[in-house]
Write a protein that holds these residues in place. Sequence first.
Motif, PDB file in Angstrom:
ATOM      1  N   ALA A  11       0.832  -1.206   0.000  1.00 57.31           N
ATOM      2  CA  ALA A  11       0.000   0.000   0.000  1.00 57.31           C
ATOM      3  C   ALA A  11       0.867   1.256   0.000  1.00 57.31           C
ATOM      4  O   ALA A  11       2.007   1.245   0.471  1.00 57.31           O
ATOM      5  N   SER A  49       0.087   0.879  -7.144  1.00 54.87           N
ATOM      6  CA  SER A  49       0.147   0.020  -5.971  1.00 54.87           C
ATOM      7  C   SER A  49      -0.509  -1.303  -6.333  1.00 54.87           C
ATOM      8  O   SER A  49      -1.641  -1.324  -6.818  1.00 54.87           O
ATOM      9  N   ASN A  50       0.191  -2.403  -6.071  1.00 56.52           N
ATOM     10  CA  ASN A  50      -0.361  -3.731  -6.317  1.00 56.52           C
ATOM     11  C   ASN A  50      -1.009  -4.340  -5.077  1.00 56.52           C
ATOM     12  O   ASN A  50      -1.336  -5.514  -5.064  1.00 56.52           O
ATOM     13  N   ALA A  51      -1.187  -3.549  -4.028  1.00 51.09           N
ATOM     14  CA  ALA A  51      -1.827  -4.055  -2.814  1.00 51.09           C
ATOM     15  C   ALA A  51      -3.322  -4.237  -3.071  1.00 51.09           C
ATOM     16  O   ALA A  51      -3.990  -3.302  -3.492  1.00 51.09           O
ATOM     17  N   PRO A  52      -3.844  -5.421  -2.806  1.00 46.37           N
ATOM     18  CA  PRO A  52      -5.282  -5.629  -2.992  1.00 46.37           C
ATOM     19  C   PRO A  52      -6.060  -5.081  -1.801  1.00 46.37           C
ATOM     20  O   PRO A  52      -5.490  -4.761  -0.758  1.00 46.37           O
ATOM     21  N   SER A  56      -5.589   0.715  -0.835  1.00 45.89           N
ATOM     22  CA  SER A  56      -4.351   0.350  -1.519  1.00 45.89           C
ATOM     23  C   SER A  56      -3.513   1.614  -1.752  1.00 45.89           C
ATOM     24  O   SER A  56      -2.305   1.595  -1.641  1.00 45.89           O
ATOM     25  N   SER A  71      -4.268   1.138  -9.222  1.00 43.78           N
ATOM     26  CA  SER A  71      -4.292   0.426  -7.959  1.00 43.78           C
ATOM     27  C   SER A  71      -5.003  -0.909  -8.116  1.00 43.78           C
ATOM     28  O   SER A  71      -6.055  -0.989  -8.749  1.00 43.78           O
ATOM     29  N   GLY A  73      -6.254  -2.338  -5.566  1.00 47.54           N
ATOM     30  CA  GLY A  73      -7.321  -2.255  -4.568  1.00 47.54           C
ATOM     31  C   GLY A  73      -8.069  -0.942  -4.698  1.00 47.54           C
ATOM     32  O   GLY A  73      -8.142  -0.345  -5.770  1.00 47.54           O
ATOM     33  N   GLU A  90      -8.883   2.041 -10.541  1.00 50.72           N
ATOM     34  CA  GLU A  90      -9.081   1.344  -9.278  1.00 50.72           C
ATOM     35  C   GLU A  90      -9.431  -0.112  -9.564  1.00 50.72           C
ATOM     36  O   GLU A  90     -10.060  -0.422 -10.571  1.00 50.72           O
ATOM     37  N   LYS A  91      -9.051  -1.007  -8.644  1.00 45.72           N
ATOM     38  CA  LYS A  91      -9.321  -2.443  -8.777  1.00 45.72           C
ATOM     39  C   LYS A  91      -8.812  -2.992 -10.111  1.00 45.72           C
ATOM     40  O   LYS A  91      -9.446  -3.833 -10.728  1.00 45.72           O
TER      41      LYS A  91
END
Length: 186
Positions: A11, A49-52, A56, A71, A73, A90-91
Motif C-alpha cells: 500500500a 500500488s499492487n496491494a489488494p 491500496s 491500484s 485495490g 481502481e481495482k
Amino acid sequence: PFPYALASSGAIEREDGLIVASLDDLSPAGRQKLIADPKTYGKPASLVSNAPGGDSVKIMGPSTICGDLRSAGLVDLSGTPINVLGELKEKAAAAPLPDIPLVRFDPVARGLNPVQFAGAPTNSPILDSPTLSTGPFIVNGDLTLKNSLLYVKGDLEVKGKLMGQGALIVEGKTHLHGSADMDASG
C-alpha cells in the motif's frame, strides 16, 4: 523505460500530500516551479500500488499526480485538492513490477565496507558513503544522501525531509513524515 515513478507491491499512504512528476529542470529553481505549479511544470509520471483490498492508495493532503494512478485495490483521495492528470484505475489487475532481489544492493555483500548503524535513532545524518542499518533506522530530523547508498534491513522512519542523490533500499516499511526530494541520476 519503466512506466512508473512510484511503484509498490504494498500500500501507498501519504498524509501531507504528494507530487508525482518527472522534471526536465533539476535545478532548485526548476524544483520550486514544480512545487508551485505541478500541472504546468510537471511532466507525466505515474503511480501504482499492487496491494489488494481497501486503501491500496490513500492520499490525504493536496496532491498532483502528473500521470496515471493505478491500484489493485481501492483508492482513497481524501485530500483537497487532488489532481490525477492521467487515468485513475481502481481495482485494476496487478501491474508487472520487476522482481529485484534486494540483497544484490546490500553493501556488505557488494564488498563496500559500509558505515553501519545498529538500529538506534539518529539525528539528521548526511550520508556520503555506503551505509547499512541492521535494524530499524529512525531519523529524528532530515536524512540527506550525497551520492550514497542507504540499505536498511528493517523499517525506515524519517521524521523530517528525505533529500539528496543516491539509492535508498528498505527491506521493511518506509515512513516519511516530511517531504522527499531525491534524485537517482548520476
